[in-house]
Design a protein around this motif. Structure first.
Motif, short mmCIF file in Angstrom:
data_model
loop_
_atom_site.label_atom_id
_atom_site.label_comp_id
_atom_site.label_asym_id
_atom_site.label_seq_id
_atom_site.Cartn_x
_atom_site.Cartn_y
_atom_site.Cartn_z
N LYS A 34 6.90 2.68 -6.77
CA LYS A 34 5.53 2.20 -7.00
C LYS A 34 5.53 0.73 -7.42
CE LYS A 34 3.67 6.72 -8.28
NZ LYS A 34 3.09 7.54 -9.37
N GLN A 35 6.47 0.36 -8.27
CA GLN A 35 6.54 -1.04 -8.69
C GLN A 35 6.83 -1.97 -7.51
OE1 GLN A 35 9.43 -1.07 -11.89
NE2 GLN A 35 7.80 -1.16 -13.43
N MET A 36 7.73 -1.57 -6.62
CA MET A 36 8.06 -2.40 -5.47
C MET A 36 6.87 -2.50 -4.51
SD MET A 36 12.00 -1.22 -4.72
CE MET A 36 12.20 -2.43 -3.44
N LEU A 37 6.14 -1.41 -4.33
CA LEU A 37 4.98 -1.44 -3.45
C LEU A 37 3.90 -2.36 -4.00
CD1 LEU A 37 4.64 2.31 -2.37
CD2 LEU A 37 5.30 0.36 -0.94
N ARG A 38 3.74 -2.43 -5.32
CA ARG A 38 2.75 -3.32 -5.91
C ARG A 38 3.08 -4.79 -5.62
NH1 ARG A 38 3.41 0.08 -10.63
NH2 ARG A 38 1.72 1.62 -10.74
N ARG A 39 4.36 -5.08 -5.50
CA ARG A 39 4.78 -6.47 -5.27
C ARG A 39 4.57 -6.91 -3.83
NH1 ARG A 39 5.35 -8.93 -10.23
NH2 ARG A 39 6.45 -7.50 -11.65
N VAL A 40 4.68 -6.01 -2.88
CA VAL A 40 4.70 -6.40 -1.48
C VAL A 40 3.37 -6.16 -0.78
CG1 VAL A 40 7.18 -6.00 -1.32
CG2 VAL A 40 5.60 -4.15 -0.76
N VAL A 41 2.48 -5.36 -1.35
CA VAL A 41 1.22 -5.09 -0.66
C VAL A 41 0.33 -6.32 -0.71
CG1 VAL A 41 1.30 -2.62 -1.07
CG2 VAL A 41 0.22 -4.12 -2.76
N ALA A 42 -0.65 -6.34 0.19
CA ALA A 42 -1.59 -7.45 0.24
C ALA A 42 -2.59 -7.36 -0.90
CB ALA A 42 -2.31 -7.46 1.60
N GLU A 43 -3.50 -8.31 -0.94
CA GLU A 43 -4.46 -8.35 -2.03
C GLU A 43 -5.41 -7.17 -2.01
OE1 GLU A 43 -6.45 -12.05 -1.89
OE2 GLU A 43 -4.67 -13.25 -2.40
N ASP A 44 -5.78 -6.69 -0.84
CA ASP A 44 -6.71 -5.56 -0.79
C ASP A 44 -6.03 -4.23 -1.09
OD1 ASP A 44 -5.15 -5.34 1.43
OD2 ASP A 44 -6.80 -5.35 2.88
N LYS A 45 -4.69 -4.20 -1.20
CA LYS A 45 -3.93 -3.00 -1.59
C LYS A 45 -4.09 -1.85 -0.58
CE LYS A 45 -3.10 -5.11 -5.51
NZ LYS A 45 -1.80 -5.71 -5.81
N ARG A 46 -4.44 -2.16 0.65
CA ARG A 46 -4.68 -1.09 1.60
C ARG A 46 -3.56 -0.92 2.63
NH1 ARG A 46 -11.17 -1.23 3.16
NH2 ARG A 46 -11.94 -1.11 1.01
N ASP A 47 -2.58 -1.78 2.61
CA ASP A 47 -1.50 -1.68 3.59
C ASP A 47 -0.22 -1.14 2.96
OD1 ASP A 47 -1.06 -3.86 1.99
OD2 ASP A 47 -0.19 -5.09 3.60
N TRP A 48 -0.35 -0.43 1.83
CA TRP A 48 0.84 0.05 1.14
C TRP A 48 1.64 1.04 1.98
CZ3 TRP A 48 1.48 5.23 0.27
CH2 TRP A 48 0.35 6.02 0.38
N ASP A 49 0.95 1.85 2.81
CA ASP A 49 1.67 2.82 3.62
C ASP A 49 2.48 2.16 4.72
OD1 ASP A 49 -0.77 2.01 4.68
OD2 ASP A 49 -0.92 3.78 5.96
N LEU A 50 2.02 0.98 5.18
CA LEU A 50 2.78 0.26 6.21
C LEU A 50 4.03 -0.39 5.65
CD1 LEU A 50 -0.22 -1.47 8.06
CD2 LEU A 50 0.90 0.72 8.60
N MET A 51 4.08 -0.63 4.34
CA MET A 51 5.21 -1.31 3.74
C MET A 51 6.29 -0.34 3.25
SD MET A 51 4.18 -4.33 4.19
CE MET A 51 5.57 -5.10 3.40
N ILE A 52 6.02 0.96 3.33
CA ILE A 52 7.00 1.94 2.82
C ILE A 52 8.34 1.85 3.55
CG2 ILE A 52 7.49 4.41 2.67
CD1 ILE A 52 4.67 4.90 1.82
#
Length: 412
Positions: A34-52
């Protein structure tokens, strides 16, 4: 998944509910992810699943502190080739090694055989260090089957807010730190719990006597109450467990009498009982005998019974006393008017109701009245007892009889 675990020689372990410490490594991994996903997601926080996939590749190519190797290397037997590795090979114009499938599998097995002893050694040292750290503040505890314990579980209003609930009964000790509890009133009647979620229940003498012959009753609490109100209400219920009971009590203030004219006897033939309901009638009769509500009768009086369905789908035995009512002498007393009651309750802020469990059973009868309540079932002729002992007194009497005769009676 079972075939994969068998192929990789993975042993599956089951854990208890509401105890995330058992899966400490998994919970820690979720925290890191979760911490790593917070760092790499965009500002809108909606592309977190694409960064997994990219985050997971970064986790798999980093050596772990417990094993000393990367997860990728432990699974595939070689180092991962990331973007920088591919770019370096292209820049240095190094030919990529090509192996046959047999050579690849052979090299992978040889490498895994070399590194697995080191992995086990590193894991053993890490587990010993974690055990020493945990045991510094841990104290050994143990419960026996039959003990009453409280359980720290999340409340129905908020899963992040836990409270002590119970008391529940210990059924068996499943493992060194795992116990199976009987919890009537909950979705699962039996559940496994870790010992960290349990504490011994110390009730008053009245509470212990109330729970000696019946399971604890779960009281429904309004979910709209505040947390403080729910806590206060649960504390109140715990103080008066003998009042919040599914077993009927009995008043000692008055006895009910059925007055009829001399020489009048009501003797009605019983109604035909459907074969599908004979079992339900017999179970209800046995329950009333167990509670001391009825006793075998030789009375000349007899009234039929009817089976009335309850809202929960079960059946209730009801006596049809219409003919008895016709020959009975009633007391004359004024009935309250509804409009006057509403006038008196118009300014009230709180309205309290009292619900008695099987209220008609809680009023004792006079000696002459009990014979007039006789009824017949396929298993015999019965009537209401004149007076009966409370369920706690009957249980105490059974227990005393057991002590005198050496037979255990009245156990829950």
């Amino acid at each position: 998944m079972a075939d994969l675990c068998s192929l990789l020689r993975v042993k599956q372990l089951k854990t208890t509910v509401y105890h995330p410490q058992t899966d400490g490594l998994v919970e820690r991994f979720n925290h890191t992810l979760k911490q790593m996903l917070r760092r790499v997601v965009a500002e809108d926080k909606r592309d977190w699943d694409l960064m997994i996939p990219y985050v997971m590749f970064g986790i798999r190519e980093v050596p772990q502190a417990s094993t000393g190797f990367t997860p990728f290397e432990l699974l595939f037997g070689r180092q991962p080739r990331g973007l920088l590795d591919v770019a370096r090979e292209a820049w240095e114009q190094q030919p990529a090694p090509h192996y046959t499938v047999v050579e690849h599998v052979k090299q992978m097995r040889e490498r895994i055989d070399r590194i697995m002893p080191l992995v086990r050694e590193h894991l053993s040292k890490a587990q010993q260090a974690q055990q020493r750290l945990y045991n510094r503040a841990a104290q050994p505890r143990e419960f026996q089957p039959g003990d009453r314990v409280m359980v720290l579980v999340p409340t129905s209003a908020c899963k992040f807010l836990a409270s002590w609930q119970g008391p529940y009964t210990v059924v068996e000790k499943v493992g060194p730190v795992t116990y199976r509890l009987r919890q009537p009133g909950r979705r699962r009647s039996e559940q496994l719990y870790h010992i960290n979620l349990l504490k011994k229940w110390n009730g008053t003498r009245d509470q212990i006597a109330a729970l000696s012959f019946t399971d604890p009753v779960v009281v429904d609490i309004n979910p709209h109450l505040s947390t403080a109100q729910k806590t206060e209400l649960q504390h109140l219920v715990g103080q008066f467990l003998d009042v919040f009971s599914s077993q009927p009590g009995q008043t000692n203030i008055i006895q009910h009498d059925i007055r009829t004219s001399p020489g009048v006897i009501v003797r009605q033939r019983p109604y035909r009982v459907p074969e599908a309901r004979r079992q339900a009638i017999e179970e209800e009769v046995q329950e009333m005998l167990k509670l001391g509500v009825i006793e075998p009768s030789r009375s000349p009086w007899s009234s039929p019974i009817v089976m009335v369905p309850k809202p929960d789908g079960t059946l209730r035995i009801c006596n049809e006393f219409r003919c008895l009512n016709e020959v009975s002498q009633f007391d004359g007393y004024p009935m309250p008017r509804v409009d006057e009651l509403l006038d008196r309750l118009g300014r009230a802020r709180y309205i309290t109701t009292l619900d008695l469990t099987k209220g008609y059973w809680q009023v004792p009868l006079t000696p002459t009245a009990k014979e007039k309540t006789a009824f017949s079932t396929p298993s015999g002729h019965w009537h209401r007892e004149m007076t009966r002992k409370s369920w706690k007194e009957r249980g105490e009497q059974d227990r005393q009889m057991g002590l005198e005769t050496g037979i255990e009676l009245g156990s829950p």
